[in-house]
Write a protein that holds these residues in place. Sequence first.
Motif, PDB file in Angstrom:
ATOM      1  N   LEU A  32      68.782  79.016  16.173  1.00 20.18           N
ATOM      2  CA  LEU A  32      70.021  79.552  14.871  1.00 20.18           C
ATOM      3  C   LEU A  32      68.945  78.995  13.717  1.00 20.18           C
ATOM      4  O   LEU A  32      68.297  78.556  13.971  1.00 20.18           O
ATOM      5  CB  LEU A  32      70.702  78.191  14.699  1.00 20.18           C
ATOM      6  CG  LEU A  32      72.105  78.572  13.611  1.00 20.18           C
ATOM      7  CD1 LEU A  32      73.266  78.045  14.312  1.00 20.18           C
ATOM      8  CD2 LEU A  32      71.581  77.836  12.867  1.00 20.18           C
ATOM      9  N   TYR A  33      69.165  79.955  12.568  1.00 21.21           N
ATOM     10  CA  TYR A  33      67.925  79.852  11.608  1.00 21.21           C
ATOM     11  C   TYR A  33      69.296  79.971  10.317  1.00 21.21           C
ATOM     12  O   TYR A  33      69.970  80.800   9.901  1.00 21.21           O
ATOM     13  CB  TYR A  33      67.576  80.570  10.959  1.00 21.21           C
ATOM     14  CG  TYR A  33      66.301  80.998  12.402  1.00 21.21           C
ATOM     15  CD1 TYR A  33      66.598  81.799  14.475  1.00 21.21           C
ATOM     16  CD2 TYR A  33      65.294  81.042  12.249  1.00 21.21           C
ATOM     17  CE1 TYR A  33      66.183  82.175  14.680  1.00 21.21           C
ATOM     18  CE2 TYR A  33      64.148  81.032  13.742  1.00 21.21           C
ATOM     19  CZ  TYR A  33      64.784  81.539  14.648  1.00 21.21           C
ATOM     20  OH  TYR A  33      63.865  82.220  15.759  1.00 21.21           O
ATOM     21  N   TRP A  34      68.532  79.049   9.233  1.00 23.80           N
ATOM     22  CA  TRP A  34      69.805  79.039   8.540  1.00 23.80           C
ATOM     23  C   TRP A  34      67.681  79.829   7.565  1.00 23.80           C
ATOM     24  O   TRP A  34      67.214  79.012   6.928  1.00 23.80           O
ATOM     25  CB  TRP A  34      69.816  77.515   7.444  1.00 23.80           C
ATOM     26  CG  TRP A  34      70.788  77.189   7.793  1.00 23.80           C
ATOM     27  CD1 TRP A  34      71.208  77.028   9.138  1.00 23.80           C
ATOM     28  CD2 TRP A  34      72.111  76.945   7.649  1.00 23.80           C
ATOM     29  NE1 TRP A  34      72.018  75.587   9.339  1.00 23.80           N
ATOM     30  CE2 TRP A  34      73.332  76.343   8.128  1.00 23.80           C
ATOM     31  CE3 TRP A  34      72.838  77.419   6.420  1.00 23.80           C
ATOM     32  CZ2 TRP A  34      74.333  76.369   8.634  1.00 23.80           C
ATOM     33  CZ3 TRP A  34      73.870  77.609   6.571  1.00 23.80           C
ATOM     34  CH2 TRP A  34      74.760  76.785   7.753  1.00 23.80           C
ATOM     35  N   ILE A  47      65.501  76.479   7.686  1.00 26.30           N
ATOM     36  CA  ILE A  47      64.945  75.466   9.637  1.00 26.30           C
ATOM     37  C   ILE A  47      65.381  76.407  10.219  1.00 26.30           C
ATOM     38  O   ILE A  47      66.168  77.304   9.844  1.00 26.30           O
ATOM     39  CB  ILE A  47      65.830  74.434   8.560  1.00 26.30           C
ATOM     40  CG1 ILE A  47      66.063  73.292  10.144  1.00 26.30           C
ATOM     41  CG2 ILE A  47      67.960  74.561   8.540  1.00 26.30           C
ATOM     42  CD1 ILE A  47      66.467  72.024   9.709  1.00 26.30           C
ATOM     43  N   TYR A  48      64.796  75.973  11.581  1.00 27.82           N
ATOM     44  CA  TYR A  48      64.868  76.503  12.505  1.00 27.82           C
ATOM     45  C   TYR A  48      65.902  75.764  13.731  1.00 27.82           C
ATOM     46  O   TYR A  48      64.999  74.881  14.019  1.00 27.82           O
ATOM     47  CB  TYR A  48      63.945  77.706  13.094  1.00 27.82           C
ATOM     48  CG  TYR A  48      63.615  77.693  14.268  1.00 27.82           C
ATOM     49  CD1 TYR A  48      62.598  76.678  15.076  1.00 27.82           C
ATOM     50  CD2 TYR A  48      64.691  77.686  15.012  1.00 27.82           C
ATOM     51  CE1 TYR A  48      62.604  77.084  16.447  1.00 27.82           C
ATOM     52  CE2 TYR A  48      64.323  78.379  16.870  1.00 27.82           C
ATOM     53  CZ  TYR A  48      63.111  77.758  17.288  1.00 27.82           C
ATOM     54  OH  TYR A  48      63.062  78.045  18.569  1.00 27.82           O
ATOM     55  N   ALA A  54      65.237  70.494  15.799  1.00 30.13           N
ATOM     56  CA  ALA A  54      65.223  71.501  15.269  1.00 30.13           C
ATOM     57  C   ALA A  54      63.167  71.635  14.153  1.00 30.13           C
ATOM     58  O   ALA A  54      62.697  70.390  14.041  1.00 30.13           O
ATOM     59  CB  ALA A  54      64.796  70.729  13.625  1.00 30.13           C
ATOM     60  N   PRO A  55      62.607  72.637  15.420  1.00 28.32           N
ATOM     61  CA  PRO A  55      60.844  72.432  15.964  1.00 28.32           C
ATOM     62  C   PRO A  55      60.724  73.079  14.181  1.00 28.32           C
ATOM     63  O   PRO A  55      59.546  72.662  13.624  1.00 28.32           O
ATOM     64  CB  PRO A  55      61.051  73.127  16.840  1.00 28.32           C
ATOM     65  CG  PRO A  55      61.800  74.052  16.531  1.00 28.32           C
ATOM     66  CD  PRO A  55      63.046  73.205  16.311  1.00 28.32           C
ATOM     67  N   ASP A  56      61.700  73.279  13.101  1.00 27.38           N
ATOM     68  CA  ASP A  56      60.564  74.024  12.066  1.00 27.38           C
ATOM     69  C   ASP A  56      61.933  73.933  11.295  1.00 27.38           C
ATOM     70  O   ASP A  56      62.996  74.528  11.301  1.00 27.38           O
ATOM     71  CB  ASP A  56      59.839  75.925  12.478  1.00 27.38           C
ATOM     72  CG  ASP A  56      59.955  75.431  10.900  1.00 27.38           C
ATOM     73  OD1 ASP A  56      58.763  77.366  10.961  1.00 27.38           O
ATOM     74  OD2 ASP A  56      59.289  74.719   9.899  1.00 27.38           O
ATOM     75  N   LYS A  57      61.187  72.664  10.184  1.00 19.93           N
ATOM     76  CA  LYS A  57      62.035  71.920   9.150  1.00 19.93           C
ATOM     77  C   LYS A  57      61.857  72.702   7.938  1.00 19.93           C
ATOM     78  O   LYS A  57      61.921  72.698   6.269  1.00 19.93           O
ATOM     79  CB  LYS A  57      62.491  70.527   8.886  1.00 19.93           C
ATOM     80  CG  LYS A  57      62.716  70.228  10.378  1.00 19.93           C
ATOM     81  CD  LYS A  57      63.012  69.011  10.069  1.00 19.93           C
ATOM     82  CE  LYS A  57      63.952  67.820  11.150  1.00 19.93           C
ATOM     83  NZ  LYS A  57      64.302  66.577  11.502  1.00 19.93           N
ATOM     84  N   GLU A  68      72.443  69.620  11.060  1.00 14.52           N
ATOM     85  CA  GLU A  68      72.283  69.696  12.516  1.00 14.52           C
ATOM     86  C   GLU A  68      72.508  70.160  12.957  1.00 14.52           C
ATOM     87  O   GLU A  68      73.381  71.540  13.018  1.00 14.52           O
ATOM     88  CB  GLU A  68      72.561  67.805  12.333  1.00 14.52           C
ATOM     89  CG  GLU A  68      74.500  67.661  12.415  1.00 14.52           C
ATOM     90  CD  GLU A  68      75.197  66.746  12.094  1.00 14.52           C
ATOM     91  OE1 GLU A  68      74.347  65.576  12.794  1.00 14.52           O
ATOM     92  OE2 GLU A  68      75.991  66.871  12.115  1.00 14.52           O
ATOM     93  N   ARG A  69      72.649  70.447  14.492  1.00 14.09           N
ATOM     94  CA  ARG A  69      73.292  70.938  15.602  1.00 14.09           C
ATOM     95  C   ARG A  69      73.695  70.337  16.410  1.00 14.09           C
ATOM     96  O   ARG A  69      72.825  69.272  17.310  1.00 14.09           O
ATOM     97  CB  ARG A  69      71.851  72.531  15.912  1.00 14.09           C
ATOM     98  CG  ARG A  69      72.824  73.749  16.518  1.00 14.09           C
ATOM     99  CD  ARG A  69      71.615  74.287  16.720  1.00 14.09           C
ATOM    100  NE  ARG A  69      73.002  75.261  17.737  1.00 14.09           N
ATOM    101  CZ  ARG A  69      72.065  76.322  18.032  1.00 14.09           C
ATOM    102  NH1 ARG A  69      70.154  76.525  18.469  1.00 14.09           N
ATOM    103  NH2 ARG A  69      72.398  77.428  19.141  1.00 14.09           N
ATOM    104  N   THR A  70      74.893  70.307  17.204  1.00 14.13           N
ATOM    105  CA  THR A  70      75.795  69.944  17.618  1.00 14.13           C
ATOM    106  C   THR A  70      75.980  70.878  18.920  1.00 14.13           C
ATOM    107  O   THR A  70      76.373  71.974  18.917  1.00 14.13           O
ATOM    108  CB  THR A  70      76.841  68.888  17.125  1.00 14.13           C
ATOM    109  OG1 THR A  70      77.417  69.700  16.811  1.00 14.13           O
ATOM    110  CG2 THR A  70      76.015  67.865  16.742  1.00 14.13           C
ATOM    111  N   GLY A  71      75.854  70.518  20.034  1.00 10.74           N
ATOM    112  CA  GLY A  71      75.654  70.943  21.326  1.00 10.74           C
ATOM    113  C   GLY A  71      75.491  72.464  21.420  1.00 10.74           C
ATOM    114  O   GLY A  71      75.699  73.352  22.258  1.00 10.74           O
ATOM    115  N   GLY A  72      74.313  72.354  21.058  1.00  9.80           N
ATOM    116  CA  GLY A  72      73.748  73.550  21.265  1.00  9.80           C
ATOM    117  C   GLY A  72      74.468  74.868  20.227  1.00  9.80           C
ATOM    118  O   GLY A  72      74.079  76.178  20.421  1.00  9.80           O
TER     119      GLY A  72
END
Lengths: 118, 113
Positions: A32-34, A47-48, A54-57, A68-72
């Motif tokens: 997921l990307y913003w 962010i990714y 999030a390996p890339d902020k 944030e991301r929850t539950g994938g």
Amino acid sequence: GAGVSQSPSNKVTEKGKDVELRCDPISGHTALYWYRQSLGQGLEFLIYFQGNSAPDKSGLPSDRFSAERTGGSVSTLTIQRTQQEDSAVYLCASSLIPGPAIKNYGYTFGSGTRLTVV
Amino acid sequence: DQQVKQNSPSLSVQEGRISILNCDYTNSMFDYFLWYKKYPAEGPTFLISISSIKDKNEDGRFTVFLNKSAKHLSLHIVPSQPGDSAVYFCAARRASGTYKYIFGTGTRLKVLA
């Protein structure tokens, strides 16, 4: 869902307020990307996420921005103490996996949230 | 540092003629390139892609050309149709890392009927 869903589609907020933008990716998409698009600008990476991490902020413009991301699945982008320069269209995108195998189609984007800070 | 550049912010073309949209990049590590089309109030949608091992990819009316030595790619639309009027973004990514795409600033294409 069938596509990437973002809410709200439009948000007007007063300078200094906090806002939360939501992204519901395509079911099963692990990446997921913003991005954001300011007036007259290209799409700026923010962010990714791979799963919930999030390996890339590297694209977050300041510490007022967090995500944030929850539950994938669902991701929330939070902007604290909004400033006028935060006004932009915030786009979320997802893909099945981030690596070379997803070559052909890149990401699937949502319709975006247009944020206006007054 | 703008790694992907679209130097023409806008382009107008007559219906039926060829539209050529250009994109330049600076990072020789980019291995995959995409073109996206964006209509107002919608998210970008994928149009066509090309790998760095190729110099041309064709899909119907759309053809993308890649010149690696010049770090330049172009999108050709033939024949152009009024429905092609949109903003076109090129995007590039590296072969490693997070595979995130770096986008250009876009070119607004207007196809005149």
